[in-house]
Design a protein around this motif. Structure first.
Motif, short mmCIF file in Angstrom:
data_model
loop_
_atom_site.label_atom_id
_atom_site.label_comp_id
_atom_site.label_asym_id
_atom_site.label_seq_id
_atom_site.Cartn_x
_atom_site.Cartn_y
_atom_site.Cartn_z
N UNK A 271 0.98 -1.03 -0.06
CA UNK A 271 -0.08 0.00 0.08
C UNK A 271 0.78 1.28 -0.01
N UNK A 272 0.20 2.35 -0.39
CA UNK A 272 1.11 3.53 -0.27
C UNK A 272 0.27 4.81 0.28
N UNK A 273 -0.03 4.52 1.38
CA UNK A 273 -0.82 5.48 2.00
C UNK A 273 -0.03 7.02 2.39
N UNK A 274 -0.81 7.99 2.69
CA UNK A 274 -0.18 9.29 2.94
C UNK A 274 -0.26 9.38 4.67
N UNK A 275 0.84 9.88 5.08
CA UNK A 275 0.92 10.32 6.78
C UNK A 275 -0.16 11.41 6.91
N UNK A 276 -0.70 11.27 7.78
CA UNK A 276 -1.75 12.39 8.30
C UNK A 276 -0.99 13.32 9.37
N UNK A 277 -1.55 14.43 9.50
CA UNK A 277 -1.11 15.51 10.60
C UNK A 277 -0.89 15.07 12.02
N UNK A 278 -1.47 13.75 12.27
CA UNK A 278 -1.12 13.34 13.64
C UNK A 278 -0.06 12.13 13.58
N UNK A 279 0.65 11.99 12.43
CA UNK A 279 1.92 11.35 12.06
C UNK A 279 1.49 9.71 12.31
N UNK A 280 0.13 9.55 11.61
CA UNK A 280 0.02 8.20 11.30
C UNK A 280 -0.69 7.72 10.10
N UNK A 281 -0.52 6.42 9.67
CA UNK A 281 -1.12 6.04 8.52
C UNK A 281 -2.19 5.17 8.62
N UNK A 282 -3.38 4.95 7.87
CA UNK A 282 -4.39 4.04 8.06
C UNK A 282 -4.05 3.05 6.71
N UNK A 283 -4.22 1.75 7.32
CA UNK A 283 -4.12 0.55 6.56
C UNK A 283 -5.18 -0.40 6.81
N UNK A 284 -6.05 -0.79 5.75
CA UNK A 284 -7.04 -1.66 6.31
C UNK A 284 -8.11 -1.10 7.63
N UNK A 285 -8.27 -0.06 7.34
CA UNK A 285 -9.22 0.68 8.54
C UNK A 285 -8.28 0.68 10.00
N UNK A 286 -7.24 0.36 10.05
CA UNK A 286 -6.20 0.41 11.33
C UNK A 286 -5.31 1.41 11.12
N UNK A 287 -4.99 2.26 12.27
CA UNK A 287 -4.03 3.48 12.15
C UNK A 287 -2.84 3.00 12.85
#
Length: 212
Positions: free
Chosen positions: A130-146
């Motif tokens: 996967x290639x998610x983008x890091x959000x402003x809380x320094x987290x990524x979301x993959x398969x509905x989990x952070x």
């Protein structure tokens, strides 16, 4: 590995669609990649009652193993622990005989082993990418989990390799975070596996403690 054709039922992880009244199948791309990697060809049984005679004694031994070794369900801390227990169960069966055969299962396997193909030097890559983008809380979301990553990657895309039990995050080819995979949706995973501290959400909270 078995050489030549291996007989399979039309199990869902492998077969997306049965082409009408034929042996042709629309396969899952990951399954196609796996069989090509190991060098064997599947022979698909006919679906339903038309193919009942082609499945041989496959389902019976599965039920036998489940009743004798998986009931009650074995207790295991990790997947590796469970696999080790199953290996011990399989070794017990080497002295058994199928029906009225003269040789044991172990003796038959010793006769067949020279005809098997050697395993490739490298294991097959089972991870999903996967290639998610890091959000402003320094987290990524993959398969509905952070999952947390270092704060310096906020608003950047990263590459994620997800296996059955581990999630690994890369910036290009450099590993930047590693987590145990979460099983429950919408659950956060902060910190990292291993002895190294992860300068992720903890660092962000140290700068902005208010959100806590």
């Amino acid at each position: 590995m078995s050489a030549g054709q291996v007989r399979y039922d039309n199990l869902t992880p492998d077969v997306r669609k049965v082409i009408f009244r034929s042996r042709l199948r629309e396969e899952n791309p990951k399954w196609t990649a796996l069989r090509e990697f190991y060098g064997f060809s599947p022979f698909y049984c006919e679906p339903g009652l038309r193919g009942a005679h082609e499945k041989g004694g496959v389902e019976g031994p599965v039920g036998y193993f489940r009743r004798n070794y998986l009931t009650p369900v074995p207790r295991a801390v990790t997947l590796g622990d469970l696999n080790q227990q199953i290996t011990v169960f399989e070794e017990r069966e080497l002295e058994s005989r199928i029906g009225s055969r003269i040789r044991t299962i172990g003796q038959d396997f010793a006769r067949e082993a020279p005809h098997l193909l050697p395993l490739p030097p490298d294991p097959f890559e089972t991870a999903m990418t996967f290639q998610p983008r890091v959000d402003r809380y320094s987290r990524i979301t993959v398969k509905m989990c952070s999952y947390s990553v270092p704060v310096r990657f906020i608003d950047r895309k990263v590459t994620v390799h997800l296996t059955g039990d581990t999630l690994v995050v890369f910036d290009n080819r450099r590993e930047i975070a590693r987590h145990a995979r979460l099983c429950q949706a919408r659950r956060p995973r902060l910190g990292a596996l291993g002895p190294r501290p992860l300068p992720g959400s903890a660092a962000a909270q140290a700068r902005r403690p208010g959100p806590l």
